[in-house]
Motif scaffolding. Structure first.
Motif, PDB file in Angstrom:
ATOM      1  N   LEU A  20       0.911  -1.078   0.135  1.00 28.07           N
ATOM      2  CA  LEU A  20       0.168   0.205  -0.106  1.00 28.07           C
ATOM      3  C   LEU A  20       0.745   1.297  -0.062  1.00 28.07           C
ATOM      4  O   LEU A  20       0.463   2.272  -0.749  1.00 28.07           O
ATOM      5  N   TRP A  21       1.908   1.122   0.741  1.00 22.20           N
ATOM      6  CA  TRP A  21       2.867   2.407   0.726  1.00 22.20           C
ATOM      7  C   TRP A  21       3.527   2.570  -0.644  1.00 22.20           C
ATOM      8  O   TRP A  21       3.727   3.711  -1.093  1.00 22.20           O
ATOM      9  N   MET A  22       3.930   1.575  -1.319  1.00 22.87           N
ATOM     10  CA  MET A  22       4.514   1.587  -2.549  1.00 22.87           C
ATOM     11  C   MET A  22       3.369   2.175  -3.581  1.00 22.87           C
ATOM     12  O   MET A  22       3.746   2.933  -4.309  1.00 22.87           O
ATOM     13  N   ALA A  23       2.267   1.856  -3.457  1.00 30.87           N
ATOM     14  CA  ALA A  23       1.168   2.319  -4.437  1.00 30.87           C
ATOM     15  C   ALA A  23       0.999   3.911  -4.141  1.00 30.87           C
ATOM     16  O   ALA A  23       0.691   4.258  -5.144  1.00 30.87           O
ATOM     17  N   SER A  24       1.050   4.192  -2.806  1.00 28.73           N
ATOM     18  CA  SER A  24       0.673   5.558  -2.625  1.00 28.73           C
ATOM     19  C   SER A  24       1.824   6.495  -3.061  1.00 28.73           C
ATOM     20  O   SER A  24       1.504   7.515  -3.172  1.00 28.73           O
ATOM     21  N   ASN A  25       3.031   6.087  -3.219  1.00 25.29           N
ATOM     22  CA  ASN A  25       4.235   6.582  -3.481  1.00 25.29           C
ATOM     23  C   ASN A  25       4.648   6.479  -4.999  1.00 25.29           C
ATOM     24  O   ASN A  25       5.777   6.702  -4.971  1.00 25.29           O
ATOM     25  N   ARG A  26       3.950   5.786  -5.583  1.00 24.66           N
ATOM     26  CA  ARG A  26       4.393   5.473  -7.082  1.00 24.66           C
ATOM     27  C   ARG A  26       4.822   6.834  -7.918  1.00 24.66           C
ATOM     28  O   ARG A  26       5.862   6.760  -8.464  1.00 24.66           O
ATOM     29  N   ASP A  27       4.150   7.918  -7.589  1.00 25.21           N
ATOM     30  CA  ASP A  27       4.338   9.081  -8.392  1.00 25.21           C
ATOM     31  C   ASP A  27       5.663   9.723  -7.806  1.00 25.21           C
ATOM     32  O   ASP A  27       6.293  10.198  -8.695  1.00 25.21           O
ATOM     33  N   ASN A  28       5.775   9.582  -6.690  1.00 26.69           N
ATOM     34  CA  ASN A  28       7.009  10.217  -6.182  1.00 26.69           C
ATOM     35  C   ASN A  28       8.239   9.586  -6.877  1.00 26.69           C
ATOM     36  O   ASN A  28       9.341   9.980  -6.931  1.00 26.69           O
TER      37      ASN A  28
END
Length: 101
Positions: free
Chosen positions: A58-66
């Motif tokens: 979930l963290w990786m998905a939320s920070n994909r744009d960064n």
């Protein structure tokens, strides 16, 4: 083995019944300690690992744009050098001193 069988046969029916109950108790304890507890521990550890990995996903998905913005557009190229020269050149580029033993 025969001596145990003859010893058991010579016991009174009350003692035989007590030994059977004791044997059933010991078998039950062996099953609980040898199968159920390790299985529960394995289940608990893997459940914790699953929750941790889901949180990471979930963290990786939320920070994909960064992450996509942080990557460079320069392609990574490997020089056609032997490995030792490649390592030495990379170390020189990064101002790292390598000492050979």
């Amino acid at each position: 083995m025969r001596s145990l069988a003859t010893y058991y046969a010579q016991l009174s029916s009350r003692d035989q019944k007590a030994l059977k109950i004791l044997l059933a108790f010991l078998v039950g304890c062996t099953v609980v300690l040898g199968v159920i507890f390790p299985s529960y521990r394995f289940y608990s550890e893997n459940k914790q690992t699953l929750l941790s990995n889901q949180e990471l996903l979930l963290w990786m998905a939320s920070n994909r744009d960064n992450v996509s913005m942080a990557t460079t557009n320069q392609p990574l190229t490997q020089k056609d050098l032997p490995l030792i020269q490649l390592v030495s050149a990379s170390a020189d580029d990064k101002s790292i001193t390598i000492s050979r033993l």
